[in-house]
Design a protein around this motif. Sequence first.
Motif, PDB file in Angstrom:
ATOM      1  N   ALA A   1     -84.768  28.110  73.099  1.00  0.00           N
ATOM      2  CA  ALA A   1     -84.376  26.884  72.405  1.00  0.00           C
ATOM      3  C   ALA A   1     -85.068  26.703  71.070  1.00  0.00           C
ATOM      4  O   ALA A   1     -84.468  26.213  70.115  1.00  0.00           O
ATOM      5  N   PHE A   2     -86.353  27.111  70.981  1.00  0.00           N
ATOM      6  CA  PHE A   2     -87.143  26.786  69.806  1.00  0.00           C
ATOM      7  C   PHE A   2     -88.002  27.979  69.386  1.00  0.00           C
ATOM      8  O   PHE A   2     -89.229  27.936  69.445  1.00  0.00           O
ATOM      9  N   PRO A   3     -87.366  29.070  68.962  1.00  0.00           N
ATOM     10  CA  PRO A   3     -88.137  30.244  68.542  1.00  0.00           C
ATOM     11  C   PRO A   3     -88.849  29.989  67.220  1.00  0.00           C
ATOM     12  O   PRO A   3     -88.334  29.282  66.352  1.00  0.00           O
ATOM     13  N   MET A   4     -90.033  30.548  67.084  1.00  0.00           N
ATOM     14  CA  MET A   4     -90.820  30.394  65.861  1.00  0.00           C
ATOM     15  C   MET A   4     -91.130  31.762  65.267  1.00  0.00           C
ATOM     16  O   MET A   4     -91.618  32.662  65.975  1.00  0.00           O
TER      17      MET A   4
ATOM     18  N   ARG B   1     -76.928  20.739  74.647  1.00  0.00           N
ATOM     19  CA  ARG B   1     -76.536  20.682  76.059  1.00  0.00           C
ATOM     20  C   ARG B   1     -77.282  21.725  76.897  1.00  0.00           C
ATOM     21  O   ARG B   1     -77.340  21.612  78.133  1.00  0.00           O
ATOM     22  N   GLU B   2     -77.845  22.763  76.240  1.00  0.00           N
ATOM     23  CA  GLU B   2     -78.596  23.781  76.970  1.00  0.00           C
ATOM     24  C   GLU B   2     -80.084  23.458  77.044  1.00  0.00           C
ATOM     25  O   GLU B   2     -80.849  24.177  77.703  1.00  0.00           O
ATOM     26  N   VAL B   3     -80.510  22.394  76.381  1.00  0.00           N
ATOM     27  CA  VAL B   3     -81.919  22.003  76.381  1.00  0.00           C
ATOM     28  C   VAL B   3     -82.171  21.068  77.559  1.00  0.00           C
ATOM     29  O   VAL B   3     -81.541  20.023  77.678  1.00  0.00           O
ATOM     30  N   VAL B   4     -83.112  21.454  78.432  1.00  0.00           N
ATOM     31  CA  VAL B   4     -83.391  20.642  79.615  1.00  0.00           C
ATOM     32  C   VAL B   4     -84.678  19.837  79.475  1.00  0.00           C
ATOM     33  O   VAL B   4     -84.982  19.003  80.325  1.00  0.00           O
ATOM     34  N   ARG B   5     -85.451  20.096  78.421  1.00  0.00           N
ATOM     35  CA  ARG B   5     -86.703  19.368  78.223  1.00  0.00           C
ATOM     36  C   ARG B   5     -86.970  19.222  76.736  1.00  0.00           C
ATOM     37  O   ARG B   5     -86.771  20.164  75.972  1.00  0.00           O
ATOM     38  N   ILE B   6     -87.440  18.043  76.337  1.00  0.00           N
ATOM     39  CA  ILE B   6     -87.842  17.804  74.951  1.00  0.00           C
ATOM     40  C   ILE B   6     -89.254  17.239  74.940  1.00  0.00           C
ATOM     41  O   ILE B   6     -89.558  16.271  75.649  1.00  0.00           O
TER      42      ILE B   6
ATOM     43  N   MET C   1     -84.275  22.988  64.005  1.00  0.00           N
ATOM     44  CA  MET C   1     -84.840  24.301  64.317  1.00  0.00           C
ATOM     45  C   MET C   1     -84.382  24.831  65.669  1.00  0.00           C
ATOM     46  O   MET C   1     -84.791  25.921  66.073  1.00  0.00           O
ATOM     47  N   PHE C   2     -83.538  24.083  66.379  1.00  0.00           N
ATOM     48  CA  PHE C   2     -83.089  24.535  67.685  1.00  0.00           C
ATOM     49  C   PHE C   2     -82.112  25.697  67.525  1.00  0.00           C
ATOM     50  O   PHE C   2     -81.246  25.678  66.653  1.00  0.00           O
ATOM     51  N   ALA C   3     -82.250  26.698  68.391  1.00  0.00           N
ATOM     52  CA  ALA C   3     -81.389  27.884  68.338  1.00  0.00           C
ATOM     53  C   ALA C   3     -80.318  27.872  69.412  1.00  0.00           C
ATOM     54  O   ALA C   3     -79.573  28.838  69.546  1.00  0.00           O
ATOM     55  N   VAL C   4     -80.251  26.779  70.173  1.00  0.00           N
ATOM     56  CA  VAL C   4     -79.204  26.650  71.195  1.00  0.00           C
ATOM     57  C   VAL C   4     -78.599  25.255  71.078  1.00  0.00           C
ATOM     58  O   VAL C   4     -79.224  24.340  70.526  1.00  0.00           O
ATOM     59  N   PRO C   5     -77.386  25.044  71.587  1.00  0.00           N
ATOM     60  CA  PRO C   5     -76.817  23.689  71.591  1.00  0.00           C
ATOM     61  C   PRO C   5     -77.679  22.752  72.436  1.00  0.00           C
ATOM     62  O   PRO C   5     -78.325  23.178  73.404  1.00  0.00           O
TER      63      PRO C   5
ATOM     64  N   THR D   1     -97.002   9.822  59.481  1.00  0.00           N
ATOM     65  CA  THR D   1     -96.321   8.608  59.037  1.00  0.00           C
ATOM     66  C   THR D   1     -94.874   8.910  58.670  1.00  0.00           C
ATOM     67  O   THR D   1     -94.131   7.992  58.347  1.00  0.00           O
ATOM     68  N   THR D   2     -94.473  10.170  58.693  1.00  0.00           N
ATOM     69  CA  THR D   2     -93.069  10.511  58.457  1.00  0.00           C
ATOM     70  C   THR D   2     -92.379  10.722  59.806  1.00  0.00           C
ATOM     71  O   THR D   2     -92.025   9.779  60.473  1.00  0.00           O
ATOM     72  N   LYS D   3     -92.234  11.957  60.227  1.00  0.00           N
ATOM     73  CA  LYS D   3     -91.509  12.247  61.459  1.00  0.00           C
ATOM     74  C   LYS D   3     -92.339  13.154  62.367  1.00  0.00           C
ATOM     75  O   LYS D   3     -93.094  13.999  61.886  1.00  0.00           O
ATOM     76  N   PRO D   4     -92.173  13.025  63.690  1.00  0.00           N
ATOM     77  CA  PRO D   4     -92.856  13.951  64.599  1.00  0.00           C
ATOM     78  C   PRO D   4     -92.167  15.304  64.612  1.00  0.00           C
ATOM     79  O   PRO D   4     -91.095  15.474  64.023  1.00  0.00           O
ATOM     80  N   ILE D   5     -92.771  16.259  65.289  1.00  0.00           N
ATOM     81  CA  ILE D   5     -92.167  17.574  65.489  1.00  0.00           C
ATOM     82  C   ILE D   5     -91.558  17.586  66.882  1.00  0.00           C
ATOM     83  O   ILE D   5     -92.231  17.308  67.871  1.00  0.00           O
ATOM     84  N   VAL D   6     -90.267  17.887  66.962  1.00  0.00           N
ATOM     85  CA  VAL D   6     -89.539  17.862  68.231  1.00  0.00           C
ATOM     86  C   VAL D   6     -89.325  19.301  68.705  1.00  0.00           C
ATOM     87  O   VAL D   6     -88.834  20.143  67.962  1.00  0.00           O
ATOM     88  N   VAL D   7     -89.693  19.565  69.955  1.00  0.00           N
ATOM     89  CA  VAL D   7     -89.620  20.907  70.532  1.00  0.00           C
ATOM     90  C   VAL D   7     -88.729  20.871  71.764  1.00  0.00           C
ATOM     91  O   VAL D   7     -88.842  19.962  72.595  1.00  0.00           O
ATOM     92  N   GLY D   8     -87.847  21.865  71.889  1.00  0.00           N
ATOM     93  CA  GLY D   8     -86.938  21.912  73.027  1.00  0.00           C
ATOM     94  C   GLY D   8     -87.166  23.129  73.910  1.00  0.00           C
ATOM     95  O   GLY D   8     -87.703  24.151  73.470  1.00  0.00           O
ATOM     96  N   TYR D   9     -86.760  23.011  75.171  1.00  0.00           N
ATOM     97  CA  TYR D   9     -86.901  24.083  76.152  1.00  0.00           C
ATOM     98  C   TYR D   9     -85.599  24.221  76.937  1.00  0.00           C
ATOM     99  O   TYR D   9     -85.038  23.215  77.394  1.00  0.00           O
TER     100      TYR D   9
END
Length: 433
Positions: free
Chosen positions: A292-295, A83-88, A77-81, A95-103
């Motif tokens: 990075a993570f528009p909704m 390398r442009e994400v400075v925080r996760i 769901m990231f809208a940028v590469p 029990t499956t996967k977490p939700i990962v958010v970038g900034y």
Amino acid sequence: MNIWDPKHECMLRDELEQLQLERLQATLNRVHKNVAFYRKKFDELGIIPEDIRMLSDLMKLPFTTKEDLHLNYPYGMFAVPLREVVRIHSSSGTTTKPIVVGYTKNDIRIWSNLVARFMTSAGVTHDDLVQIAFSYGLFTGAFGLHYGAETIGASVIPMGTGNTEKQILIMQDYKTTVLVSTPSYAVELAQRISQAGIDPKTLSLKVGLFGGEPWSEKMRREIESGLLLSATDNYGVSEVIGPGVAGECRCKCGMHIYEDAFIPEIIDPQTGAVLPAGDIGELVLTTLTKEAFPMIRYRTGDITALNYCRCECGRTIVRMQRVVRRSDDMLIIRGVNVYPSQIEETIIGAAQGNAPYQIVVDRKGALDSVEVVIEVTDKIFSLELQKQRSFLETVKKRIASVTGIGVSVKLVEAGSLPRVRGQVDKVLDKRRI
């Protein structure tokens, strides 16, 4: 009253809506170009960003759900590469996967300023000493308030959670003026201060910023009388930004949503139809400034209502009611999101088959407690006493590993859990009784 960003918090409605439309169109172009998930969704509906010519056209677009985020783990769901994400940051996960958010760096700047808004509206200034009793880590809460306080120019004490005796000692010695925590932990602090024979008048506290879990006006009164501060509510969604979506001013008549950064909608949780202003329903948020993570039309699962009347504080932006329940089965335990399905899968795995159970959530003193009650099945009954104890310990450890919270587990006789139409009510939340 103090207002951090008068330009955006006090805009005339027509100017605000024009700004929202411009930012929405820019966001839609970004996600259509850079996020394969949204491009596919738009193409399936025959929609291009240019079709959204007014804010009311937003309802033509599809919702985004937690399931969509799980399926696109980790960076789909990231809208940028990257390398442009400075925080996760990320959720605790199911029990499956977490939700990962970038900034991006700009996302962090905007986030800090949004948090500075609700901290300022609550009465925080650059002269304050802010003690943060949230957990530092993948959870967004501590970092959001930390950077918001530093943006204002206040001093920050990054205490983290737990160690209540030291929390109180630091409040006394460092002259803390602002407390940041869950409301239930604030009640716990007030009780421990009273038990220690400390007069709250000797503390320097003046403002409390409480979030991360549902609370009531009764709890507000308890916190304010026990700590002698002004207790305010704030609202955030990790998948959207974290804290900084909305916050109370000192009028305490609803949380102001920062509409220059988010478009709020209220929908019928069953049909998805958009409801009129004032109606109670599920909150849906669209981000307008996230890089990075528009909704787009993210279904929060939180049940609330919107009030567009101008507030006495002078802010013109909409206010949302306190969230008291959810449209899904998610529980919030001590600020942690927990799904009953997480616990169910753990029980089934340990019991090697279905076993009737009930999750009992209560509030003992100030803190939430969880007890998992499991009926004895033939397989469990056939175990030796020592192996039954081992089974309970296994369930307890696995639940803690998956959810991040500690629970107690006990066995009861087969058929002893109350049933409705032959089915056990899997969750008994005594906090709502």
